[in-house]
Design an enzyme around this catalytic site. Sequence first.
Site, short mmCIF file in Angstrom:
data_model
loop_
_atom_site.label_atom_id
_atom_site.label_comp_id
_atom_site.label_asym_id
_atom_site.label_seq_id
_atom_site.Cartn_x
_atom_site.Cartn_y
_atom_site.Cartn_z
N ASP A 120 23.96 6.21 -1.43
CA ASP A 120 23.32 7.28 -2.20
C ASP A 120 21.93 7.63 -1.67
O ASP A 120 21.42 8.72 -1.93
CB ASP A 120 23.19 6.87 -3.67
CG ASP A 120 24.48 7.07 -4.46
OD1 ASP A 120 25.34 7.86 -4.02
OD2 ASP A 120 24.63 6.41 -5.51
N SER A 156 -6.74 0.77 3.72
CA SER A 156 -5.75 -0.27 4.01
C SER A 156 -5.75 -0.63 5.49
O SER A 156 -5.91 0.23 6.36
CB SER A 156 -4.36 0.22 3.61
OG SER A 156 -3.35 -0.62 4.15
N SER A 195 -8.32 -1.38 1.12
CA SER A 195 -7.90 -2.69 1.61
C SER A 195 -8.33 -3.81 0.67
O SER A 195 -9.51 -3.92 0.31
CB SER A 195 -8.49 -2.94 3.00
OG SER A 195 -8.10 -4.19 3.50
N ASP A 245 -3.29 -1.25 7.12
CA ASP A 245 -2.10 -0.63 7.71
C ASP A 245 -2.25 0.88 7.92
O ASP A 245 -1.27 1.56 8.23
CB ASP A 245 -0.87 -0.89 6.83
CG ASP A 245 -0.52 -2.36 6.75
OD1 ASP A 245 -0.30 -2.96 7.81
OD2 ASP A 245 -0.46 -2.91 5.63
N ASN A 263 0.83 -1.20 0.00
CA ASN A 263 0.00 0.00 0.00
C ASN A 263 0.87 1.24 0.00
O ASN A 263 1.98 1.24 0.52
CB ASN A 263 -0.95 0.01 1.20
CG ASN A 263 -0.28 -0.38 2.49
OD1 ASN A 263 0.49 0.39 3.06
ND2 ASN A 263 -0.56 -1.58 2.98
N TYR A 282 24.82 16.60 -6.99
CA TYR A 282 24.35 15.54 -7.88
C TYR A 282 23.09 16.01 -8.63
O TYR A 282 22.20 16.62 -8.04
CB TYR A 282 24.04 14.27 -7.09
CG TYR A 282 23.45 13.16 -7.92
CD1 TYR A 282 24.27 12.26 -8.59
CD2 TYR A 282 22.08 13.03 -8.06
CE1 TYR A 282 23.74 11.24 -9.36
CE2 TYR A 282 21.53 12.01 -8.84
CZ TYR A 282 22.37 11.13 -9.48
OH TYR A 282 21.84 10.12 -10.25
N HIS A 307 5.80 -6.21 0.86
CA HIS A 307 6.44 -7.44 1.34
C HIS A 307 7.42 -7.90 0.26
O HIS A 307 7.50 -9.09 -0.06
CB HIS A 307 5.39 -8.51 1.63
CG HIS A 307 4.57 -8.21 2.85
ND1 HIS A 307 4.78 -8.83 4.06
CD2 HIS A 307 3.57 -7.33 3.05
CE1 HIS A 307 3.93 -8.35 4.96
NE2 HIS A 307 3.18 -7.44 4.36
#
Length: 228
Positions: A118, A72, A43, A74, A27, A225, A95
């Site tokens: 970096d 979600s 979700s 989470d 997510n 950079y 995951h």
Amino acid sequence: MQKLKQQVFEANMDLPRYGLVTFTWGNVSAIDRERGLVVIKPSGVAYETMKADDMVVVDMSGKVVEGAYRPSSDTATHLELYRRCPSLGGIVHTHSTHATAWAQAGLAIPALGTTHADYFFGDIPCTRGLSEEEVQGEYELNTGKVIIETLGNAEPLHTPGIVVYQHGPFAWGKDAHDAVHNAVVMEEVAKMAWIARGINPQLNHIDSFLMNKHFMRKHGPNAYYGQK
């Protein structure tokens, strides 16, 4: 909120594109700090059928203010990170295989080379395990709390990711797309570290002076950079 919903949708669709998720295992969210609202993936909705309008808008307490789906599972973790880390604009949870393997092993992803340096100023830490009480209680909120505990006083954007013990990686950035970028990098450096330690189990960390050079030339006050 439509623009932010589109950004969050696109960032979520980047997860399968970059090979970071299987099925619905991930997510992405982003926050509108002025309004105090967070947009997050619904979700359990498949990426193949998901649309920008399916993104769910919640307030900082987790109450749904817009959307037809549940947010979600989470969400409480994301909200805790946004509350405690004002510099965060986007958060990702996946995951992805190699980063999750380090999480399951209970080990920080070691800083072994310049690719890592970096983006991450030092090892990508692994949290402690949650207690049974923490898991049986407000699990997702406590996951956010253990991430904050592990970060300590570190600037979150200098360590834009973490692995949660026995769970998996969380990454973040200045917005949703930046967070996904950091999640992709985390998976790559997790894979590199696994391969490198397999070749040379005694391999030491990157030299501190080389770490400092690579991180600061991209992120320091005198960074040079890229293009202005």
